[in-house]
Motif scaffolding. Structure first.
Motif, short mmCIF file in Angstrom:
data_model
loop_
_atom_site.label_atom_id
_atom_site.label_comp_id
_atom_site.label_asym_id
_atom_site.label_seq_id
_atom_site.Cartn_x
_atom_site.Cartn_y
_atom_site.Cartn_z
N LYS A 33 0.82 -1.20 0.00
CA LYS A 33 0.00 0.00 0.00
C LYS A 33 0.86 1.26 0.00
CE LYS A 33 -3.82 2.17 2.53
NZ LYS A 33 -4.73 2.03 3.72
N GLU A 34 1.95 1.22 0.75
CA GLU A 34 2.83 2.39 0.82
C GLU A 34 3.52 2.63 -0.52
OE1 GLU A 34 6.72 3.94 3.36
OE2 GLU A 34 5.58 2.19 4.02
N ARG A 35 4.00 1.58 -1.17
CA ARG A 35 4.70 1.75 -2.46
C ARG A 35 3.72 2.20 -3.54
NH1 ARG A 35 9.94 -0.26 -3.06
NH2 ARG A 35 9.59 -0.23 -5.31
N ALA A 37 1.03 3.87 -3.12
CA ALA A 37 0.62 5.26 -2.85
C ALA A 37 1.63 6.23 -3.45
CB ALA A 37 0.49 5.48 -1.36
N GLU A 38 2.91 5.85 -3.39
CA GLU A 38 3.95 6.71 -3.97
C GLU A 38 4.00 6.59 -5.49
OE1 GLU A 38 7.61 5.64 -2.15
OE2 GLU A 38 7.01 6.27 -0.13
N ASN A 39 3.76 5.36 -6.00
CA ASN A 39 3.81 5.12 -7.44
C ASN A 39 2.78 4.07 -7.82
OD1 ASN A 39 4.42 4.75 -10.13
ND2 ASN A 39 6.37 3.69 -9.74
N ASP A 42 3.90 0.93 -9.69
CA ASP A 42 4.96 0.11 -9.11
C ASP A 42 4.64 -1.38 -9.32
OD1 ASP A 42 7.37 -0.03 -7.20
OD2 ASP A 42 5.92 -1.41 -6.31
#
Length: 271
Positions: A33-35, A37-39, A42
């Motif tokens: 979820k964190e990755r 959210a950034e891209n 991904d």
């Protein structure tokens, strides 16, 4: 009460067993979820929806080029190779293991060879197998056989040598021949141990199979994983890895169940 003497109940044992898996899923979900959210594009840690879509594409949609359902074609090819290799390895282990365990002359002759073969890293001779047996199915099956049979041979021979000497003396006193000694006394007591050896060898067998498929194959679970890694298709690679793990667990549990049903006396001792 000392910690070593505390035993969980059935429900507690189940929950404790599931806890590590749930923890891994939660940690993966948080990292994905964190990755994303950034891209959002991904590919390293795909989300659940992406993996479900990947499984749907591979398992339930026809391939545009071949018209096949690739995941099932790959699964059938890998399981066929694994089954043939393990059946041959188990048969050799049973034969050589019993001979080494019951005949001192044969043990003196064959045991050093079996021990030496068991020390050879199977993946190191993979190129030799491709040269000798070609790039077809035989080389993949032979890698599984060479990688697992010597270990199982040693395990079966050890099981035979662990049988009480009183049994050998009594059956010979009753007039049994060497053939009757093997078929009526040794073989029934060795078969459940052989099944356990096959179970323990499944992990290495999968490793050898995937390695062989990655180098030379046109279908198979290992072939597909290494093909898709070029495109960083983790939405398919991760489900394939999970699928291989589930297949291994199912095979292991089937062997375990069969062992318990066929040889209840062996498993009553806590094996």
């Amino acid at each position: 009460m000392r910690l070593i003497n505390r035993h969980p109940g059935r429900v507690a044992a189940t929950l404790l067993g599931l806890a590590p898996f749930l923890l891994i899923i939660v940690l993966y979900g948080m990292a994905s979820k964190e990755r994303l959210a950034e891209n959002p594009n991904d590919k390293l840690l795909p989300g659940l929806e992406q993996m479900v879509a990947g499984v749907d594409r591979m398992a339930f949609q026809e391939d545009r080029r071949s018209g096949d359902y690739l995941m099932w074609i790959d699964t059938a090819a890998s399981l066929e190779r694994l089954a043939i290799g393990m059946v041959i390895a188990a048969a050799l282990a049973l034969l050589v293991g019993i001979i080494n365990g019951t005949l001192p002359l044969a043990r003196a002759n064959l045991s050093p060879l079996v021990s030496a073969l068991s020390m050879i890293p199977p993946l190191a001779i993979l190129p030799i197998l491709f040269i000798v047996f070609g790039l077809g199915e035989l080389s993949k099956v032979m890698l599984i056989v060479i990688g697992t049979a010597p270990i199982m041979m040693r395990d079966v021979a050890q099981r035979v040598r662990e049988l009480p000497q009183e049994q050998f003396i009594k059956i010979q006193t009753l007039g049994a021949s060497s053939w009757q000694l093997v078929t009526r006394m040794v073989l029934p007591q060795v078969l459940p141990r052989l099944i356990d050896s096959v179970r323990l060898s499944l992990g290495p067998a999968w490793l050898f199979l995937i390695a062989a498929e990655a180098i030379s194959a046109t279908e198979g679970l290992g072939y597909r994983i290494f093909l898709l890694r070029r495109y960083m298709a983790m939405d398919v690679i991760l489900p394939y890895v999970i699928w291989i793990t589930l297949l291994a667990i199912v095979i292991d549990q089937c062997l375990r169940f069969g062992n318990r049903r066929l040889f209840p006396w062996y498993n009553a001792g806590g094996h």
